[in-house]
Design a protein around this motif. Structure first.
Motif, PDB file in Angstrom:
ATOM      1  N   ASP A  33       0.730  -1.174  -0.162  1.00  0.00           N
ATOM      2  CA  ASP A  33       0.079   0.292  -0.076  1.00  0.00           C
ATOM      3  C   ASP A  33       0.909   1.213  -0.032  1.00  0.00           C
ATOM      4  OD1 ASP A  33       0.847   0.178   2.596  1.00  0.00           O
ATOM      5  OD2 ASP A  33      -0.819  -0.619   3.476  1.00  0.00           O
ATOM      6  N   HIS A  53       1.037   3.662   2.180  1.00  0.00           N
ATOM      7  CA  HIS A  53       1.701   3.948   3.425  1.00  0.00           C
ATOM      8  C   HIS A  53       2.901   3.222   3.436  1.00  0.00           C
ATOM      9  CE1 HIS A  53       1.795   4.926   7.796  1.00  0.00           C
ATOM     10  NE2 HIS A  53       2.114   3.781   7.750  1.00  0.00           N
ATOM     11  N   ARG A  70       5.660   5.136   1.353  1.00  0.00           N
ATOM     12  CA  ARG A  70       6.087   6.639   1.920  1.00  0.00           C
ATOM     13  C   ARG A  70       6.872   6.196   3.277  1.00  0.00           C
ATOM     14  NH1 ARG A  70       0.215   7.269   1.679  1.00  0.00           N
ATOM     15  NH2 ARG A  70      -0.275   8.880  -0.243  1.00  0.00           N
ATOM     16  N   GLU A  90      -0.133  13.618   2.371  1.00  0.00           N
ATOM     17  CA  GLU A  90      -1.437  12.762   2.067  1.00  0.00           C
ATOM     18  C   GLU A  90      -2.742  13.377   2.188  1.00  0.00           C
ATOM     19  OE1 GLU A  90      -2.990   8.209   3.270  1.00  0.00           O
ATOM     20  OE2 GLU A  90      -1.164   9.064   4.382  1.00  0.00           O
TER      21      GLU A  90
END
Length: 800
Positions: A467, A469, A472, A552
């Motif tokens: 994903d 997240h 990042r 985000e």
């Protein structure tokens, strides 16, 4: 045949009695013939030798032609439509480069891989040497069985060349894959710049509209011509309309695969071969002049042979035998230079093609060298042979041996010198244009500072970083670690770094745009970190760069370049405008908060195209380029980068790691080598032309010794004699340079595609080269003229 053997034996004895002449002429021809052999070897390997696949002429490379992209990649629905409705191709297969991370070993490594449709190797006509090819079942969506076909090199390196390599597993992107086939040892795929090690089956998603990422290779149907196949694909436009709803029709482009593979190399090779052909012609003219002097000095011998019954054909045969034997000697010496020359010319050629068709001294190259030697011998020996066979015998027999000579102004010798000057000028003009092109390319404003810049490529496997997240988190932690390293001034990330041979583009909608219906808006997409522009030293012209607020949860924002403003906003106000990109299902409008300077992204010689930058915090991407701006040498931090990446993720490999300047050097490698080779050929041509002028003038002065002595004895000043001889050289120079200027004006039109920042008919180049060559020619004339002006009248009058 007996007479021919006798003539060659006589020629061998004659040449052995004049070792100085033989060596000088042989070396001159060796340089010219050797250079031509080297270029023929490269052209034969790249352009003439068929690709090492079954029926290579039937292999065709295909693209779709969009409104703003002439050779765009193909989407899966388009390829499926071509297959379903097309009749011109027996097979159509798709492929795409990718990177895989191999783990489960001592050190993680990047594996060069490709995703291919199951019929890919069948299209090429290649069968695995072990195991099997892919099947349609291997590429079904949701198939739990992950299989790969590997290269022979990968099998040897990772599986130890084991006989039971088929059936073994390798861990790629965190998932086990079963090896089902090993490709032949000599197989390579030249569409990729690097050897591909792992091949993965790829499923074509009929719903992947607008996702243009596939390259397509086809094999023509039996009896089908390329032109007919093109017409057939044109009729498939209806199917493409159905497969790509809402988009304008994409035309199909098709070209033979070998032509595509050599498209960037072909102009450079033909240019270099034209240059060495000019050198050969100049060398032949030079040697022809030397041979003509020998013929003129041996006129009485020829007259005696004619008087004894030798026919005109026999006398021509004897003269040509000597010239051909001399050329063969030059060709043999030239082969000694070929091995060095082949290594030099390999630097000009793409590595992918060199793997497929190596440039070497092959049988055809040897045959070419022999044929060229014989042809050159006949060419430069023809003028002396015609002169020998056409002599009037009786006047020569009546003269004494000392009186037998030639006219001081022999029109043929003068004509040959003029040809040398003209050819040298053409070659010199072309060289200066390309050298100026190289300087212009080296001086291009990149739009960023590359000094102290280090780059590294990272690809996060989707199977592990599932994903946004997780992606990042990885890049954020790595950025923090690298920013704290001594000597690091700034850290940035971008998905497609400049001069990195990767690019992402797509359509966009500009809010409030007045574009006509069907008019396509297209831009390059970049995903950049907060400090990317500071790291690259890219100037912010308006607004701001990305900041911490562009994360985000922040409002969607974008930054555009100046080319975007010029192209789509007519140079007007960009800040506050909003764009929506057709990329990864992004449906949001992004507010433009900044305008940055243009950057040379694809090539140094290509202007910047419209670009839209998105913040990495809002649009995560699994493949990014890490960029570090350092205070010292960029290469000093390569080990630090590897260490810190391993600290964040011990299974994550780093690749394409090195100073950013290496990317620029790679782009300059070919034009630099081409310019240097042309400069060497041009210098050789000028030297040969100067030697030719000197030889003619020295011979003329020798023939006019008595005349000049009489002039001096009657009171002529040495300066008058000097001017008289220089006048003859000046006339030769003016005619040769004049003809060369006209020829150069026509020939340089062919160089237009290789030039940058300089016009093919640049007056200063033409005039400067003409002046320089004229100076060389006059210097070559001045030396014999000076000697003539210093001749003692008493000595010259006794010369007869």
């Amino acid at each position: 045949m007996d007479s021919l053997r006798q003539d060659f034996r006589y020629a061998l004895r004659t040449l052995s009695r004049t070792p100085g002449f033989t060596l000088a002429a042989g070396i001159t021809l060796a340089l010219a013939i050797g250079a031509n052999t080297v270029l023929f070897s490269a052209i034969h390997a790249m352009l003439l030798r068929p690709l090492p696949f079954p029926e290579p002429g039937a292999l065709v490379r295909l693209w779709c032609h969009q409104e703003r992209i002439e050779t765009a990649s193909v989407s899966p629905p388009e390829l499926l439509g071509w297959r379903e409705h097309g009749r011109g191709f027996a097979r159509l297969s798709g492929y795409a480069r990718t990177d895989l991370n191999r783990t489960g070993v001592d050190a993680p490594e990047r594996v060069r891989a490709a995703r291919v449709t199951p019929d890919f190797f069948g299209t090429l006509g290649v069968r695995p040497s072990q195991g099997r090819d892919f099947t349609d079942e291997d590429a079904q969506p949701g198939n739990a069985a992950s299989v790969v076909v590997v290269s022979h090199g990968f099998w040897k390196r990772t599986l130890g060349g084991a006989a039971d390599g088929v059936g073994r597993t390798v861990v790629l992107n965190g998932r086990s894959h079963t090896v089902v086939g090993v490709l032949p040892e000599d197989f390579t795929f030249p569409d990729f710049s690097e050897d591909t090690e792992v091949w993965v089956p790829h499923w074509l998603d009929a719903q992947a509209h607008g996702q243009h990422y596939l390259s397509v290779l086809g094999r023509l149907a039996p009896g089908m011509s390329l032109e007919a196949a093109r017409e057939d694909l044109g009729r498939v436009a209806v199917a493409i309309d159905r497969a790509e709803p809402g988009q304008s029709t994409h035309r199909v482009m098709a070209v033979r695969w070998q032509e595509h593979l050599t498209s960037n190399t072909r102009p450079m090779l033909w240019t270099l071969w034209a240059a060495v052909a000019f050198v050969l012609l100049i060398a032949c003219a030079n040697v022809a002049n030397l041979m003509l002097v020998r013929t003129l000095a041996r006129q009485r011998d020829g007259a005696i042979r004619a008087a004894l019954g030798a026919s005109r054909g026999r006398r021509m045969q004897q003269a040509l035998a000597e010239s051909v034997l001399l050329a063969l000697l030059g060709g043999a010496l030239g082969l000694l230079l070929v091995l060095w020359g082949l290594e030099l010319v390999r630097t000009l050629l793409p590595a992918s093609m060199l793997r497929l068709t190596p440039v070497e001294l092959s049988g055809p190259a040897l045959a070419f060298s022999v044929a060229l030697s014989v042809g050159a011998g006949l060419l430069f020996g023809l003028a002396p042979a015609l002169h020998t066979s056409g002599m009037d015998v009786l006047p020569l027999l009546r003269q004494s041996g000392s009186a037998v000579g030639a006219r001081a102004h022999h029109p043929l010798r003068n004509g040959l010198v003029m040809v040398q000057l003209a050819l040298a000028l053409v070659l010199l003009v072309g060289t200066v244009l390309l050298v100026r092109t190289l300087r212009n390319v080296q001086a291009v404003d990149l739009g960023f500072e590359m000094d102290g810049l280090l780059a590294a490529r990272l690809t996060l496997p989707a199977e592990k970083y599932t994903d946004a997240h997780a992606q990042r988190a990885f890049f954020s932690e790595l950025e923090g670690r690298m920013a704290g390293q001594p000597g690091v001034e700034a850290v940035g990330f971008i998905n497609d770094a400049p001069l990195g041979s990767s690019n992402t583009n797509g359509d966009f909608i500009l809010e409030g745009d007045t574009a006509q219906p069907g008019e396509q808006r297209m831009a390059e997409y970049r995903v950049a970190s907060t400090d990317y522009f500071r790291t690259m030293r890219i100037a912010v012209r308006q607004g701001r760069a990305f900041g911490p607020q562009d994360g985000e949860r922040g409002a969607p924002v974008a930054i555009v370049n100046e080319a975007f403003v010029r192209t789509y906003l007519a140079g007007g106000e960009a800040l506050g405008r909003r764009v929506k990109l057709d990329w990864n299902g992004d449906s949001a409008f992004h507010e433009i908060v900044g305008v940055v300077a243009d950057v040379r992204h694809d090539q140094l010689t290509l202007p910047a195209r419209p670009e839209v930058y998105l913040p990495m915090g809002q649009v995560p991407v699994g493949t990014m380029t890490l960029l570090l701006h350092t205070r010292g040498a960029a290469s000093a931090l390569t080990d630090v980068v590897r260490r810190e990446v391993r600290a964040v993720d011990s299974e994550q490999p780093v690749y394409d790691l090195g100073p950013f300047a290496d990317r620029v050097d790679r782009q300059l490698l070919r034009p630099t080598a081409t310019a240097r080779l042309l400069a060497a050929f041009a210098l050789l041509a000028v030297v040969l032309a100067g030697v030719g002028v000197y030889g003619v003038m020295a011979y003329s002065v020798g023939q006019r010794t008595r005349e000049l002595g009489i002039r001096l004895a009657l009171g002529a000043h040495p300066r008058q004699v000097l001017s008289l001889v220089l006048g003859q050289g000046l006339r030769l120079t003016l005619v040769g340079v004049g003809v060369g200027l006209v020829a150069a004006f026509g020939c340089t039109r062919l160089l237009a595609s290789l030039l940058y920042g300089v016009d093919a008919s640049e007056p200063t180049v033409f005039l400067g080269v003409a002046a320089a060559l004229a100076a060389v020619s006059l210097l070559a004339s001045w030396l014999p003229a000076l000697r003539a002006s210093r001749v003692s009248p008493a000595v010259s009058l006794r010369s007869e």
